[in-house]
Design a protein around this motif. Structure first.
Motif, PDB file in Angstrom:
ATOM      1  N   THR A   2       0.824  -1.209   0.000  1.00 20.09           N
ATOM      2  CA  THR A   2       0.000   0.000   0.000  1.00 20.09           C
ATOM      3  C   THR A   2       0.858   1.259   0.000  1.00 20.09           C
ATOM      4  N   ALA A   3       1.901   1.248   0.824  1.00 20.51           N
ATOM      5  CA  ALA A   3       2.793   2.411   0.880  1.00 20.51           C
ATOM      6  C   ALA A   3       3.489   2.627  -0.465  1.00 20.51           C
ATOM      7  N   ARG A   4       3.922   1.530  -1.105  1.00 13.75           N
ATOM      8  CA  ARG A   4       4.602   1.653  -2.396  1.00 13.75           C
ATOM      9  C   ARG A   4       3.662   2.220  -3.451  1.00 13.75           C
ATOM     10  N   THR A   5       2.427   1.718  -3.477  1.00 14.17           N
ATOM     11  CA  THR A   5       1.441   2.223  -4.438  1.00 14.17           C
ATOM     12  C   THR A   5       1.157   3.697  -4.210  1.00 14.17           C
ATOM     13  N   ALA A   6       0.996   4.071  -2.940  1.00 15.43           N
ATOM     14  CA  ALA A   6       0.725   5.477  -2.630  1.00 15.43           C
ATOM     15  C   ALA A   6       1.898   6.359  -3.034  1.00 15.43           C
ATOM     16  N   PHE A   7       3.117   5.890  -2.745  1.00 15.24           N
ATOM     17  CA  PHE A   7       4.303   6.683  -3.087  1.00 15.24           C
ATOM     18  C   PHE A   7       4.428   6.860  -4.598  1.00 15.24           C
TER      19      PHE A   7
END
Length: 206
Positions: A2-7
């Protein structure tokens, strides 16, 4: 995940928005290369190339976005100071109610500081360059060496005191050179002298 997608999503949107800003500046320069200051490009386009109603709506939108971003950044700065400085060093046993009280007080003073910075620097770009020079000069070398310079057990060799001394002294020197016109012209910017001082401090103190 999720963090990677958001970033990645944030990065793509940032590239699009920055590209749009650059194209606005290029258009203004093409139409009027004699503008006295680069930050006048957008206001000049608003006054000369947009319908007054559209220009007014765009200005209101920009002001609203600026206020939202400013409030968010102010809150982030206060939260970082509160959780990384005030709480561990001065108030380790403070409860949530007490932390909220300190956050309100700090918001007031940090806000005044932000307004002072706005009056101190002639353009947003000059203030941003000052901030980037201070943080880049003080933090880049400790971060890189902290990842690469390790002992036989895999533990980093960069100490906390080395990072703090680099942040304060090297960052301060780089920022001062960036702010002083004579030193800025002499060194071409504060980042290179700041990085040199940071390297000496980081290795020497560690």
């Amino acid at each position: 995940r999720t963090a990677r997608t958001a970033f990645l999503t944030t990065a793509v949107l940032a590239v699009i928005m920055c590209s749009a800003s650059i194209m606005v500046g290029m258009a203004a320069y093409t139409l009027n290369p004699d503008l006295p200051r680069p930050d006048m490009a957008f206001p000049w386009l608003l006054n000369n190339w947009l319908h007054p109603i559209l220009a007014a709506l765009l200005i209101v939108t920009i002001v609203g976005a600026d206020m939202t971003v400013s409030a968010g950044l102010l809150n982030c700065g206060v939260t970082l100071l509160l959780m990384d400085v005030v709480r561990p060093l001065f108030k380790p046993n403070a409860d949530d109610k007490e932390l909220v009280k300190y956050a309100r007080i700090m918001t007031f003073f940090v806000g005044i500081g932000a307004v002072g910075v706005a009056f101190l620097f002639p353009t947003v770009l000059s203030a941003a360059l000052f901030g980037y020079t201070a943080t880049g000069s003080g933090l880049f070398i400790p971060l890189v060496l902290g990842l690469l310079w390790r002992d036989a057990n895999g533990k980093t060799c960069v100490t906390k005191n080395a990072a703090l001394s680099s942040l304060i002294l090297a960052g301060g020197i780089g920022a001062y050179i960036q702010y002083d016109a004579a030193l800025l012209q002499m060194f071409g910017g504060g980042i290179v002298p700041g990085l040199c001082v940071s390297l000496v401090l980081t290795v020497g103190v560690s």
